[in-house]
Each structure stands twice: as C-alpha cells, then as structure tokens.
Design a protein around this motif. Sequence first.
Motif, mmCIF file in Angstrom:
data_model
loop_
_atom_site.group_PDB
_atom_site.id
_atom_site.type_symbol
_atom_site.label_atom_id
_atom_site.label_comp_id
_atom_site.label_asym_id
_atom_site.label_seq_id
_atom_site.Cartn_x
_atom_site.Cartn_y
_atom_site.Cartn_z
ATOM 1 N N GLU A 133 43.889 40.948 32.193
ATOM 2 C CA GLU A 133 43.647 42.264 32.790
ATOM 3 C C GLU A 133 42.155 42.595 32.759
ATOM 4 N N CYS A 134 41.624 43.031 33.898
ATOM 5 C CA CYS A 134 40.201 43.372 33.967
ATOM 6 C C CYS A 134 39.983 44.836 33.590
ATOM 7 N N GLU A 135 38.740 45.264 33.698
ATOM 8 C CA GLU A 135 38.360 46.637 33.343
ATOM 9 C C GLU A 135 39.048 47.664 34.228
ATOM 10 N N GLY A 149 42.218 47.445 35.091
ATOM 11 C CA GLY A 149 43.649 47.406 34.821
ATOM 12 C C GLY A 149 44.436 46.440 35.690
ATOM 13 N N HIS A 150 43.723 45.532 36.375
ATOM 14 C CA HIS A 150 44.415 44.559 37.231
ATOM 15 C C HIS A 150 44.513 43.209 36.544
ATOM 16 N N LEU A 151 45.647 42.554 36.684
ATOM 17 C CA LEU A 151 45.794 41.193 36.153
ATOM 18 C C LEU A 151 45.202 40.225 37.171
ATOM 19 N N HIS A 152 44.322 39.337 36.699
ATOM 20 C CA HIS A 152 43.631 38.432 37.612
ATOM 21 C C HIS A 152 44.127 36.999 37.509
ATOM 22 N N CYS A 153 44.341 36.374 38.680
ATOM 23 C CA CYS A 153 44.665 34.949 38.711
ATOM 24 C C CYS A 153 43.381 34.165 38.485
ATOM 25 N N ASP A 205 38.871 41.088 46.151
ATOM 26 C CA ASP A 205 38.146 42.347 46.379
ATOM 27 C C ASP A 205 38.390 43.399 45.295
ATOM 28 N N CYS A 206 38.727 42.939 44.081
ATOM 29 C CA CYS A 206 38.870 43.910 42.988
ATOM 30 C C CYS A 206 37.499 44.518 42.718
ATOM 31 N N PRO A 207 37.440 45.809 42.422
ATOM 32 C CA PRO A 207 36.136 46.436 42.134
ATOM 33 C C PRO A 207 35.391 45.792 40.962
ATOM 34 N N CYS A 208 36.073 45.030 40.146
ATOM 35 C CA CYS A 208 35.385 44.369 39.024
ATOM 36 C C CYS A 208 34.522 43.207 39.498
ATOM 37 N N GLY A 209 34.743 42.745 40.743
ATOM 38 C CA GLY A 209 33.904 41.685 41.299
ATOM 39 C C GLY A 209 34.444 40.273 41.124
ATOM 40 N N ARG A 210 35.529 40.117 40.369
ATOM 41 C CA ARG A 210 36.077 38.765 40.191
ATOM 42 C C ARG A 210 36.813 38.331 41.453
ATOM 43 N N MET A 211 36.694 37.038 41.743
ATOM 44 C CA MET A 211 37.402 36.475 42.883
ATOM 45 C C MET A 211 38.847 36.191 42.474
HETATM 46 ZN ZN LIG Z 1 39.456 43.212 38.475
#
Ligand SMILES: [Zn+2]
Lengths: 360, 76
Positions: free
Chosen positions: A265-267, A269-273, A326-332
């Motif tokens: 989970e990123c900052e 609150g999204h779980l990232h693949c 396109d998560c606001p955290c910047g991770r692909m």
């Molecule tokens: Zn994110």
Amino acid sequence: MTALLDLPPYDVDAAHKTPLLQAALGELTQHHYQQCQAFKQLINGQWPQFNADNAPSIGDLPFVNVRLFKELRLQSIGDDEVFKVLQSSGTTGKPSKIMLDSAAAALQSRTLVKIMQHWLGKQRLPMLILDHPSVIKDRRNFSARGAGIQGLSFLGRNHCYALKDDMSLDIEAISEFCDKFADTPVLLFGFTFMVWQFVVQQLAHQQQRFQLPQGILIHSGGWKKLADQAVDNFNFKQGVLTTLGVSRVHNFYGMVEQVGAIFVECEHGHLHCPSYADILIRRPGSWQLADKGEIGVLQLLSALPRSYPGHSILAEDRGRWLGDDDCPCGRMGRYFEVLGRLPKAEVRGCSDTFGQGGNL
Amino acid sequence: MIDNKLKTIFATALGIDEAAISDELTYGSIPEWDSTAHMMLVAEIESQYDIMLDTDDIIDMSSPAKAQTIIAKYQD
Ligand SMILES: [Zn+2]
C-alpha cells in the motif's frame, strides 16, 4: 523472463510491462502444463481451446482457484526437489500446501527483499516485531504467521518482540527499544489483527504511549476481524499513530500461494502491483473481465512461481482495480484495493467453475 | 577457500562440524543452514568483523566463499 524479474519494482509502465509479463506467464503456463499432471487436467477440462503457443493475452490465461491448493498437492517439481513447504493459515479446513524447490525459495526471498528495499532502503533497520517470540520457536515447523515473521526479519536487525508469550505487552522491552532507537529509522512488523488487538488496543487501554517518529510499520494479514469491530484502515492508522507515534504505515496484500511478489500500500492507500505481478478483476458467475472501478473477484498473476502452478490464481477476495501507471504517488503499475472476503455463496460459485474435481 | 575465523563462525552459527564446511556448501543444501541459522550467521559475522550487512548482502550470502567476498568488501 529473467529480464522482467531483474527490473525495479515500480518503474515499469504498462507499455513495457505487458509484453514481458505476458511472455513470462505464457511460458509458465506451458511449463506447468508439462510438469504438473493436475494442472494439465485442469487446462484440458476447463480451457480445451487454450494453446500457450499462440501468445495468449494475460486476460486469456487459465487460472487456478486458490481452493485447489487446499485440496491437491500441486507441484511442478519432483518430490526429491522439495526444499520448503509453505502452509496457509486457513482458519477453517485444510491449509494450502505450497511446494518450493531451492531455486523458488531463493527467488521468492530475493523478490520480497527487492520490493521491500523500495519502501525501507537497503539498510537493515532495528526491528520491533509486534508479536510474541514463540511464534518462531519451532524452526522446523513454522506456522504461516511464524513464516511471515521469519521472512520479514531478514530486513531488520536488533530484533525485539513487543509481546510476551502470554500475549501481554512486554513494556520493558518496548521501552528499551524506543529509548535506544528513538532518533533513527526503525522497522515495525506485525499481522494486522495482532497489531490492533494486542498492541494498539492494549497500549490504549493501559494509557501507554510510545514515540517512534521515524518508524515504518509494515503489516499484513486481512481485515476481516477488524471489520467485525468496525475498524477500517483510517482508524487503524490513527491508533498506531496515537500509541506508537508511527505515521508511516504500509499494509500489504499477498497470499502464501503467491509468496514473494507482494502488493504494498502506498501513501495514498492504494495497493500497488510490482513489475513481477499483476491483478485482474473478474465478474463472479460469468468470470469475464471486469472494468476499471467495478467490484469483482481478484485474480492474481505472478511471474515467480515455477515449482508449483501458482502463476495465475483466482483468489477468494473481492477487489477493485483503480488505475494503471497514474497513482498520485508516482509509482508505475496497476493499483487496486481489496474489499474483503467473498461471501460464502460466491465462493461456492467459483468452485463450481472448476466442477470437474472428480478427475483431479 | 575461506579463512579460519569465518569457518569457525559458520560452524557455530549452523551448529555443524568445521570439517563439513566446504566450497560446495550452499544455503539450503543442508537442513542446518535454514533461514533461522542464516540470521544467526549474519549476526555472528556482523559482531565478529564489526560490520553492518545490508539486505542485498544477506540475500547474496549463499555460500562460505560468497560470505568471504562480502566481508572483504567492507574491509577495504
Ligand atoms: Zn500509489
């Protein structure tokens, strides 16, 4: 495939990732078809038209119901090559048994470390384990929780357990840890329910507060018991901040059937693949692919599993695909949320899709 | 081949005879070298050589010879 596994976890956009992952998963499907008799029967029975040679798209790949790992010993290696058997914690019924050879075990730890290095850095941080020490006492027979703690403890040093064997707080040990490492980054790890019930709640009850301002809490293990107490991720984070003074909190989603490539989970609150894994959402019943934003059943894809056919698994969890790259955290990569276990009736529905249990 | 100091560390951490430590020994090749023993080995190396290993080192340290190379990296 090696190329994909060597990439950094969150730098690869869909245009670059999709062809690599598609090739890796197609190759794994073929590998398991040849090496695992039960998987071959499943494909022949359920996906008779499937042909791995035709470069199937990721959405067309066969998937194994996670339940099958409880019912069958699924492996693509000889019995003499089994190095480690992982077991799920399943509260009811038989646990899943996941067979790893030494190459799979090494790849799994290497990938887990690569993902966690992104969040924690390469240095091993002083580590406060929010559990009790006897959970890893029997080293020849770890529980799923013990195995999780053992796996993550590679990332830490100066390991300290926050609980005593009777599940009460070891205030003395926690105080000593906090005094010693108050000014340095530290890692805290525990299972979501244990963290809440036995650390946050007990500290609040005893009106004890600690301060680990540079702490990072990593936790995993499902929200069901917390949802029953009407505790959501926001309440959880508030509780952790109040009692431990830790503001950086990352949940991760992952199951023993696909160990290694976890979803953090990123900052926001999204779980990232990570680059090595992906998720799809399917509509219960028709099992067609769901659209972005639609709630459905999670299918988990991972380029890691070579010793057992776990590269494409239908989970018993509901989730929602939120976006790609396109998560606001910047991770692909794809990001998503998990919305709890499937209701029992739908679980039965999913089992029915694999209804030829008799010949498996 | 590895030096005697490291050999003793391996024997102690894995709980095996020094004679059993060869170039062929790798992580997981004997039941004694499991993940628990690996962490003991890491802790022992860190304290005996007064170095701090990072997570890459722990993953790469899959044989006595690799351990020797990793230690050397910190002693330059
Ligand atoms: Zn994110």
